[in-house]
Design a protein around this motif. Structure first.
Motif, PDB file in Angstrom:
ATOM      1  N   ILE A 277       0.842  -1.196   0.000  1.00  0.00           N
ATOM      2  CA  ILE A 277       0.000   0.000   0.000  1.00  0.00           C
ATOM      3  C   ILE A 277       0.876   1.243   0.000  1.00  0.00           C
ATOM      4  O   ILE A 277       1.672   1.469   0.907  1.00  0.00           O
ATOM      5  CB  ILE A 277      -0.927   0.012   1.231  1.00  0.00           C
ATOM      6  N   ASN A 278       0.703   2.047  -1.014  1.00  0.00           N
ATOM      7  CA  ASN A 278       1.378   3.328  -1.136  1.00  0.00           C
ATOM      8  C   ASN A 278       0.288   4.391  -1.245  1.00  0.00           C
ATOM      9  O   ASN A 278      -0.368   4.512  -2.269  1.00  0.00           O
ATOM     10  CB  ASN A 278       2.279   3.310  -2.379  1.00  0.00           C
ATOM     11  N   SER A 279       0.079   5.123  -0.163  1.00  0.00           N
ATOM     12  CA  SER A 279      -1.046   6.058  -0.131  1.00  0.00           C
ATOM     13  C   SER A 279      -0.599   7.408   0.394  1.00  0.00           C
ATOM     14  O   SER A 279       0.405   7.522   1.088  1.00  0.00           O
ATOM     15  CB  SER A 279      -2.179   5.515   0.755  1.00  0.00           C
ATOM     16  N   THR A 280      -1.377   8.430   0.078  1.00  0.00           N
ATOM     17  CA  THR A 280      -0.999   9.781   0.453  1.00  0.00           C
ATOM     18  C   THR A 280      -1.728  10.298   1.684  1.00  0.00           C
ATOM     19  O   THR A 280      -1.250  11.204   2.348  1.00  0.00           O
ATOM     20  CB  THR A 280      -1.265  10.754  -0.712  1.00  0.00           C
ATOM     21  N   ALA A 281      -2.908   9.744   2.021  1.00  0.00           N
ATOM     22  CA  ALA A 281      -3.668  10.249   3.165  1.00  0.00           C
ATOM     23  C   ALA A 281      -3.779   9.230   4.286  1.00  0.00           C
ATOM     24  O   ALA A 281      -3.812   9.607   5.454  1.00  0.00           O
ATOM     25  CB  ALA A 281      -5.067  10.684   2.722  1.00  0.00           C
ATOM     26  N   GLY A 282      -3.858   7.953   3.975  1.00  0.00           N
ATOM     27  CA  GLY A 282      -3.963   6.927   5.000  1.00  0.00           C
ATOM     28  C   GLY A 282      -3.823   5.562   4.369  1.00  0.00           C
ATOM     29  O   GLY A 282      -4.539   5.245   3.418  1.00  0.00           O
ATOM     30  N   GLY A 283      -2.903   4.762   4.906  1.00  0.00           N
ATOM     31  CA  GLY A 283      -2.725   3.433   4.351  1.00  0.00           C
ATOM     32  C   GLY A 283      -3.902   2.533   4.651  1.00  0.00           C
ATOM     33  O   GLY A 283      -4.420   1.838   3.782  1.00  0.00           O
ATOM     34  N   LEU A 284      -4.339   2.552   5.935  1.00  0.00           N
ATOM     35  CA  LEU A 284      -5.464   1.728   6.348  1.00  0.00           C
ATOM     36  C   LEU A 284      -6.177   2.437   7.478  1.00  0.00           C
ATOM     37  O   LEU A 284      -5.540   2.914   8.431  1.00  0.00           O
ATOM     38  CB  LEU A 284      -4.970   0.350   6.794  1.00  0.00           C
ATOM     39  N   LEU A 298       3.474  -0.988   4.004  1.00  0.00           N
ATOM     40  CA  LEU A 298       2.889   0.336   3.823  1.00  0.00           C
ATOM     41  C   LEU A 298       3.985   1.374   3.668  1.00  0.00           C
ATOM     42  O   LEU A 298       4.982   1.365   4.405  1.00  0.00           O
ATOM     43  CB  LEU A 298       1.988   0.713   5.000  1.00  0.00           C
ATOM     44  N   GLU A 299       3.768   2.289   2.723  1.00  0.00           N
ATOM     45  CA  GLU A 299       4.676   3.412   2.527  1.00  0.00           C
ATOM     46  C   GLU A 299       3.914   4.721   2.643  1.00  0.00           C
ATOM     47  O   GLU A 299       2.768   4.829   2.217  1.00  0.00           O
ATOM     48  CB  GLU A 299       5.350   3.330   1.158  1.00  0.00           C
ATOM     49  N   TYR A 300       4.575   5.709   3.212  1.00  0.00           N
ATOM     50  CA  TYR A 300       4.122   7.102   3.321  1.00  0.00           C
ATOM     51  C   TYR A 300       3.078   7.321   4.410  1.00  0.00           C
ATOM     52  O   TYR A 300       3.161   8.292   5.150  1.00  0.00           O
ATOM     53  CB  TYR A 300       3.617   7.653   1.979  1.00  0.00           C
ATOM     54  N   THR A 301       2.067   6.476   4.528  1.00  0.00           N
ATOM     55  CA  THR A 301       1.087   6.639   5.595  1.00  0.00           C
ATOM     56  C   THR A 301       0.783   5.285   6.213  1.00  0.00           C
ATOM     57  O   THR A 301       0.907   4.246   5.566  1.00  0.00           O
ATOM     58  CB  THR A 301      -0.217   7.272   5.076  1.00  0.00           C
ATOM     59  N   GLY A 302       0.361   5.300   7.493  1.00  0.00           N
ATOM     60  CA  GLY A 302       0.222   4.067   8.231  1.00  0.00           C
ATOM     61  C   GLY A 302      -1.222   3.630   8.430  1.00  0.00           C
ATOM     62  O   GLY A 302      -2.079   3.799   7.557  1.00  0.00           O
ATOM     63  N   ALA A 319       7.404   1.998   6.010  1.00  0.00           N
ATOM     64  CA  ALA A 319       8.597   2.688   5.536  1.00  0.00           C
ATOM     65  C   ALA A 319       8.228   4.045   4.956  1.00  0.00           C
ATOM     66  O   ALA A 319       7.102   4.257   4.496  1.00  0.00           O
ATOM     67  CB  ALA A 319       9.309   1.851   4.474  1.00  0.00           C
ATOM     68  N   ASP A 320       9.180   4.969   4.984  1.00  0.00           N
ATOM     69  CA  ASP A 320       9.006   6.306   4.395  1.00  0.00           C
ATOM     70  C   ASP A 320       7.742   6.985   4.914  1.00  0.00           C
ATOM     71  O   ASP A 320       6.987   7.588   4.155  1.00  0.00           O
ATOM     72  CB  ASP A 320       8.957   6.216   2.866  1.00  0.00           C
ATOM     73  N   MET A 321       7.532   6.913   6.233  1.00  0.00           N
ATOM     74  CA  MET A 321       6.312   7.457   6.819  1.00  0.00           C
ATOM     75  C   MET A 321       6.328   8.975   6.912  1.00  0.00           C
ATOM     76  O   MET A 321       5.290   9.578   7.186  1.00  0.00           O
ATOM     77  CB  MET A 321       6.097   6.885   8.219  1.00  0.00           C
ATOM     78  N   ALA A 322       7.469   9.598   6.711  1.00  0.00           N
ATOM     79  CA  ALA A 322       7.593  11.059   6.842  1.00  0.00           C
ATOM     80  C   ALA A 322       7.111  11.459   8.242  1.00  0.00           C
ATOM     81  O   ALA A 322       7.717  11.077   9.222  1.00  0.00           O
ATOM     82  CB  ALA A 322       6.824  11.764   5.733  1.00  0.00           C
ATOM     83  N   ALA A 323       6.021  12.208   8.353  1.00  0.00           N
ATOM     84  CA  ALA A 323       5.562  12.691   9.658  1.00  0.00           C
ATOM     85  C   ALA A 323       4.281  12.006  10.098  1.00  0.00           C
ATOM     86  O   ALA A 323       3.479  12.576  10.825  1.00  0.00           O
ATOM     87  CB  ALA A 323       5.364  14.202   9.611  1.00  0.00           C
ATOM     88  N   THR A 324       4.053  10.772   9.678  1.00  0.00           N
ATOM     89  CA  THR A 324       2.844  10.056  10.084  1.00  0.00           C
ATOM     90  C   THR A 324       3.217   8.835  10.908  1.00  0.00           C
ATOM     91  O   THR A 324       4.309   8.288  10.786  1.00  0.00           O
ATOM     92  CB  THR A 324       2.017   9.605   8.863  1.00  0.00           C
ATOM     93  N   CYS A 325       2.282   8.400  11.763  1.00  0.00           N
ATOM     94  CA  CYS A 325       2.577   7.260  12.617  1.00  0.00           C
ATOM     95  C   CYS A 325       2.257   5.963  11.884  1.00  0.00           C
ATOM     96  O   CYS A 325       1.420   5.924  10.981  1.00  0.00           O
ATOM     97  CB  CYS A 325       1.803   7.344  13.928  1.00  0.00           C
ATOM     98  N   ALA A 326       2.927   4.896  12.306  1.00  0.00           N
ATOM     99  CA  ALA A 326       2.673   3.587  11.720  1.00  0.00           C
ATOM    100  C   ALA A 326       1.317   3.060  12.169  1.00  0.00           C
ATOM    101  O   ALA A 326       0.510   2.613  11.351  1.00  0.00           O
ATOM    102  CB  ALA A 326       3.780   2.623  12.112  1.00  0.00           C
ATOM    103  N   VAL A 327       1.051   3.115  13.479  1.00  0.00           N
ATOM    104  CA  VAL A 327      -0.189   2.583  14.032  1.00  0.00           C
ATOM    105  C   VAL A 327      -0.766   3.599  15.013  1.00  0.00           C
ATOM    106  O   VAL A 327      -0.109   3.945  16.002  1.00  0.00           O
ATOM    107  CB  VAL A 327       0.026   1.236  14.745  1.00  0.00           C
ATOM    108  N   MET A 328      -1.974   4.069  14.736  1.00  0.00           N
ATOM    109  CA  MET A 328      -2.696   4.959  15.642  1.00  0.00           C
ATOM    110  C   MET A 328      -3.854   4.189  16.269  1.00  0.00           C
ATOM    111  O   MET A 328      -4.735   3.697  15.556  1.00  0.00           O
ATOM    112  CB  MET A 328      -3.236   6.177  14.877  1.00  0.00           C
TER     113      MET A 328
END
Length: 635
Positions: A277-284, A298-302, A319-328
């Motif tokens: 999953i490569n997403s810009t707003a939310g992976g899941l 998951l890349e970019y968003t978690g 990976a490559d989460m930038a400023a987003t958390c892996a699991v909220m």
């Protein structure tokens, strides 16, 4: 439920799927108007290409062949019973058995006026294969393929594009397969939608530029796998609502706004595994409980879980989460996290109760930058000293001592919630993309002699009914927003810290809705605003601090005390000079902060021990200014 009721119910679910939601992750855009974006060239309907693989001398040669001539144009197809599977209704081969299904193939059909192919109320086996369906005008809720109350159907290797409401809509069906189709530019609702159906397989499709690429509603025993999904137009890759015994696995989602969207209180036995999953707003994002989420990349968003119970998050990579958390974990309980590998990111919580923070199972085989996540819940007399740690979480702990930890380059370096008597000493917290340290609903907590720098948002954040917070002798610098942010906290003591170079238009220290505190002997310099006592902050005393080279030194929304009386004095302000006629080290006139706040006894000299280099320079400059003023006075 008849079809009119189902249509209404589906529309209601559409609204719920588009409704706003909160979390660590970004919100998904709502429905767009049908004229909001320029129309793309309908490449699929203009020319269909096949890739022919030939073996020449042991090598594979790819030949692109224009197949538009292979399709025969005809009017839309409507079949409403088994007896209508015949040549007049587009059947080209077969006998309707499982071994020899009816074949509807090689047609070129416009859906401008109605559904291109619609089949209802049948039990014979059939396959729609290699058809080209298109529409240039969007009206009257048209579908490329609409299957209603069908058993034993399939849609295979077909091309669907344009102004349809759905590319393929499967409703109230059993034992249906949609595979290897190419669907694009369905920007009204969905590329493939499965509603109120059982034993439906959606596999190996290429779907792009749809609001929902794939949507599953009120269905059971479905399988969604090996699909390639791209460019979801600000919508969703795969969305499910109230599904049972369903698997979503081995799909590739790239350049998707929201990857997987799993909602509905009726969801049970949903497994999501092996997806990329490569997403810009939310992976899941999930509100569904008891979901198993394993071995995804998951890349970019978690991932975000809101009001869920018992989710299993196992062996995923981030990976490559930038400023987003892996699991909220947002107001969720009893989650299990094992074996997840997180790079430059981590785990975060939104909690309204102790259980939201302390009911989870988070094991040390979860890694942040190849170091273990240490999650302690319901612990007493904990002592940590120098252990390798990627992220530290204390939940409902009492009497904890934490020393000499390196917590760097994650999401939140250290989180402490629903705990008491916590001492943090001599730790290095840096480069975490959210906060370096976070406290919530914790009593009697101290942070001393720590190096806290380069947080993405706050160096130290205390919020949500913390009592007796002490920050002493720390170096706090270079946060993206505030160096120290304290909200809804009682009894605050901030002393002996160096606080500098925090975010533009932000604060070295901001105190919001707090009561009772001392801020003293700090060196506050090179910030946009040095200190702000914000809305609802009362009974604070601010004295013996050095305010140096801040764009704005201080604000006080109410009226707190900005000195320690005479002769102890107030604060040093590097932007202020006056007379000191009695040479007592206190300027003769107050330093005005605002119309109802002032330092009555501003200091002539900085408080000592600011810096071996900075203090002598500032002292020399101050003495030069005093000599100049006195010289002018004697003239």
């Amino acid at each position: 439920m008849d079809i009119s009721d189902r249509t209404f119910h589906s529309a209601r679910i559409d609204r719920r799927l588009h409704s706003d939601h909160s979390g660590a992750t970004s919100h998904v855009k709502g429905n767009r108007r049908r004229g909001d974006r320029p129309k793309r060239g309908r490449g699929i309907q203009a020319a269909i290409f096949a890739l022919l693989l030939l073996s020449v001398g042991g090598a594979t040669v790819v030949m692109i062949t224009n197949l538009s001539e292979a399709f025969v144009s005809r009017s839309p197809i409507l079949i409403t019973s088994n007896s209508m599977f015949d040549g007049d209704h587009g059947v080209t081969d077969g006998s309707g058995t499982s071994g020899d299904p009816w074949i509807i193939s090689n047609w070129n059909i416009s859906g401008d006026a109605t559904n291109a192919i619609e089949i209802r109320n049948t039990t014979d086996h059939f396959v729609i294969r290699n058809v080209n369906l298109y529409a240039s005008t969007l009206w009257n809720d048209k579908k490329g393929v609409y299957l209603y109350n069908v058993t034993n159907g399939a849609v295979d290797s077909s091309f669907i594009s344009g102004e349809f409401e759905y590319g393929i809509h499967v409703e109230d069906c059993t034992d249906v397969v949609t595979s290897s189709n190419h669907i694009t530019d369905i920007d009204s609702i969905s590329g493939i939608s499965v509603d109120y159906s059982s034993y439906v397989t959606v596999s190996s499709n290429n779907i792009s530029s749809c609001t929902y690429e794939i949507r599953i509603i009120d269905s059971n025993n479905c399988s969604v796998h090996d699909n390639n999904l791209t460019d979801s137009l600000g919508g969703y890759g795969i969305a499910t609502f109230d599904v049972d015994n369903t698997t979503v696995f081995n799909n590739t989602l790239s350049s998707i706004y929201y990857g997987l969207y799993l909602i509905g209180p009726g969801t049970t036995n949903l497994t999501v595994s092996g997806n990329n999953i490569n997403s810009t707003a939310g992976g899941l994002f999930a509100t569904a409980s008891y979901v198993n989420i394993t071995d995804n990349h998951l890349e970019y968003t978690g991932m975000g879980f809101q009001q869920t119970v018992g989710v299993q998050v196992l062996n995923n990579t981030f990976a490559d989460m930038a400023a987003t958390c892996a699991v909220m974990l947002h107001t969720s309980t009893n989650a299990t996290l094992r074996g997840n590998n997180m790079t430059s990111t981590g785990i975060d919580f939104v909690a309204n109760s102790r259980e939201h923070y302390s009911s989870h199972t988070i094991t040390t085989d979860n890694l942040v930058n190849d170091r273990p996540v240490r999650y302690f819940r319901d612990c007493t007399s904990l002592s940590l000293d120098g252990e390798s740690t990627g992220q530290l979480i204390l939940a409902n702990c009492t009497d904890a001592e934490v020393r000499n930890l390196e917590l760097t380059s994650g999401y939140v370096g250290m989180s402490v919630g629903y705990s008491e008597n916590v001492e943090i000493d001599s730790c290095n917290l840096s480069g975490n993309s959210r906060h370096n340290i976070l406290f919530m609903r914790t009593d009697n907590v101290s942070v001393s002699r720590c190096r806290i720098h380069d947080a993405g948002v706050y160096g130290v954040l205390s919020y949500g009914f913390v009592t007796n917070l002490t920050l002493a002798n720390n170096t706090i610098s270079d946060s993206g927003y505030d160096g120290v942010r304290v909200d809804y906290t009682t009894q605050v003591n901030i002393t002996g810290n160096s606080i500098s170079r925090n975010g533009f238009n932000c604060y070295g220290i901001e105190i919001y809705q707090c009561n009772w505190g001392n801020i003293s002997e700090n060196n506050i310099f090179d910030n946009y605003v040095g200190l702000r006592l914000s809305i609802g902050t009362t009974n604070f005393r601010v004295f013996h601090n050095n305010f140096i080279n801040n764009t704005y030194q201080a604000y006080d929304v109410l009226s707190n005390t900005w000195d320690d009386g005479y002769p102890s004095g107030g604060n040093y302000w590097d932007d202020y000079t006056d007379w000191d006629n009695d040479t007592d080290g206190i300027w003769d006139n107050p330093y005005v902060i605002d119309e109802d706040s002032q330092d009555d006894y501003p200091l002539v000299q900085p408080i000592p021990e600011f810096s071996q280099v900075v203090v002598p320079v500032l002292t020399l400059l101050t003495l030069m200014m005093i000599c100049r003023l006195r010289k002018k006075r004697t003239q």
